[in-house]
Each structure stands twice: as structure tokens, then as C-alpha cells.
Design a protein around this motif. Structure first.
Motif, PDB file in Angstrom:
ATOM      1  N   THR A  29      -6.774 -52.414 -53.489  1.00  0.00           N
ATOM      2  CA  THR A  29      -5.412 -52.032 -52.841  1.00  0.00           C
ATOM      3  C   THR A  29      -4.280 -52.072 -53.376  1.00  0.00           C
ATOM      4  OG1 THR A  29      -6.926 -51.660 -50.863  1.00  0.00           O
ATOM      5  CG2 THR A  29      -4.424 -51.243 -50.580  1.00  0.00           C
ATOM      6  N   VAL A  30      -4.229 -53.533 -53.673  1.00  0.00           N
ATOM      7  CA  VAL A  30      -2.862 -53.991 -54.298  1.00  0.00           C
ATOM      8  C   VAL A  30      -2.912 -53.508 -55.806  1.00  0.00           C
ATOM      9  CG1 VAL A  30      -1.710 -55.935 -55.145  1.00  0.00           C
ATOM     10  CG2 VAL A  30      -2.815 -56.138 -52.993  1.00  0.00           C
ATOM     11  N   GLY A  31      -3.991 -53.401 -56.596  1.00  0.00           N
ATOM     12  CA  GLY A  31      -3.816 -53.043 -57.729  1.00  0.00           C
ATOM     13  C   GLY A  31      -3.576 -51.476 -57.996  1.00  0.00           C
ATOM     14  N   VAL A  32      -4.030 -50.637 -56.914  1.00  0.00           N
ATOM     15  CA  VAL A  32      -3.626 -49.197 -56.948  1.00  0.00           C
ATOM     16  C   VAL A  32      -2.143 -49.031 -56.519  1.00  0.00           C
ATOM     17  CG1 VAL A  32      -4.186 -46.879 -55.645  1.00  0.00           C
ATOM     18  CG2 VAL A  32      -6.090 -48.449 -56.296  1.00  0.00           C
ATOM     19  N   ALA A  33      -1.754 -49.726 -55.508  1.00  0.00           N
ATOM     20  CA  ALA A  33      -0.127 -49.639 -55.409  1.00  0.00           C
ATOM     21  C   ALA A  33       0.763 -50.116 -56.351  1.00  0.00           C
ATOM     22  CB  ALA A  33       0.018 -50.553 -54.019  1.00  0.00           C
ATOM     23  N   ALA A  34       0.310 -51.191 -57.371  1.00  0.00           N
ATOM     24  CA  ALA A  34       0.923 -51.385 -58.228  1.00  0.00           C
ATOM     25  C   ALA A  34       0.951 -50.443 -59.421  1.00  0.00           C
ATOM     26  CB  ALA A  34       0.697 -52.812 -59.008  1.00  0.00           C
ATOM     27  N   ALA A  35      -0.370 -49.891 -59.683  1.00  0.00           N
ATOM     28  CA  ALA A  35      -0.260 -49.011 -60.655  1.00  0.00           C
ATOM     29  C   ALA A  35       0.645 -47.692 -60.334  1.00  0.00           C
ATOM     30  CB  ALA A  35      -1.654 -48.521 -60.985  1.00  0.00           C
ATOM     31  N   GLY A  36       0.588 -47.429 -59.035  1.00  0.00           N
ATOM     32  CA  GLY A  36       1.353 -46.270 -58.626  1.00  0.00           C
ATOM     33  C   GLY A  36       2.582 -46.208 -58.829  1.00  0.00           C
ATOM     34  N   SER A  37       3.317 -47.677 -58.574  1.00  0.00           N
ATOM     35  CA  SER A  37       4.684 -47.865 -58.730  1.00  0.00           C
ATOM     36  C   SER A  37       4.879 -47.969 -59.988  1.00  0.00           C
ATOM     37  CB  SER A  37       5.268 -49.097 -57.705  1.00  0.00           C
ATOM     38  OG  SER A  37       4.504 -50.258 -58.199  1.00  0.00           O
ATOM     39  N   LEU A  38       4.293 -48.538 -61.096  1.00  0.00           N
ATOM     40  CA  LEU A  38       4.602 -48.230 -62.300  1.00  0.00           C
ATOM     41  C   LEU A  38       4.669 -47.337 -63.143  1.00  0.00           C
ATOM     42  CD1 LEU A  38       2.759 -51.748 -63.391  1.00  0.00           C
ATOM     43  CD2 LEU A  38       5.334 -51.481 -62.886  1.00  0.00           C
ATOM     44  N   ALA A  39       3.724 -46.419 -62.328  1.00  0.00           N
ATOM     45  CA  ALA A  39       3.674 -45.027 -63.190  1.00  0.00           C
ATOM     46  C   ALA A  39       5.065 -44.435 -63.256  1.00  0.00           C
ATOM     47  CB  ALA A  39       2.869 -44.153 -62.378  1.00  0.00           C
ATOM     48  N   GLY A  40       5.896 -44.413 -62.369  1.00  0.00           N
ATOM     49  CA  GLY A  40       7.375 -43.739 -62.578  1.00  0.00           C
ATOM     50  C   GLY A  40       8.153 -44.693 -63.725  1.00  0.00           C
TER      51      GLY A  40
END
Length: 76
Positions: A29-40
């Protein structure tokens, strides 16, 4: 036949399995959230120069007759 020690071992293994599952779930869950925030941050939105030079008069606010009438009621 299972002894008390065997039952405890089985119970401990089940507990460890649940703990591992929850740890993996939390980490993913933390990994997905981090990846989503870094995508932008990795792929910034870049406007083309043509878009900036477009006719801005169509984007502006227009005071139509009904809006002017409403503003007139506020002044009274």
C-alpha cells in the motif's frame, strides 16, 4: 496423534502467516501510494507554446444581461 506442542507450533505458524500477510499488504500500500505521487513528479505536464498563444478572449469572464441584472440587485 497431535500433541500440545504440535498444536502450539501450528498455531504459531498461522499467526506468523497472518503477520507476514499484513506486513506485505501494508508495504505494498505504501509502495503504490509512493509510486502514484511520484508519477506526477517524473512526468510533468508541459504546455505547448501554441496553447499559451491561443486566443484568450474566449476564456475570459463575460457579463451577460442576467448577470448584470443580478449585480444591480446587489447594489440596491
Amino acid at each position: 496423534m497431535k500433541t500440545d506442542d504440535d498444536k502450539k507450533d501450528t498455531h504459531n505458524l498461522a499467526r506468523q502467516g497472518r503477520r507476514k500477510f499484513l506486513r506485505v499488504l501494508g508495504a505494498s500500500t505504501v509502495g503504490v501510494a509512493a509510486a502514484g505521487s511520484l508519477a506526477g513528479a517524473v512526468i510533468p505536464d508541459q504546455a505547448t507554446p501554441e496553447a499559451k498563444a491561443a486566443d484568450k478572449s474566449s476564456d475570459r469572464y463575460r457579463e451577460s444581461d442576467h448577470v448584470k441584472a443580478f449585480y444591480a440587485t446587489l447594489r440596491d
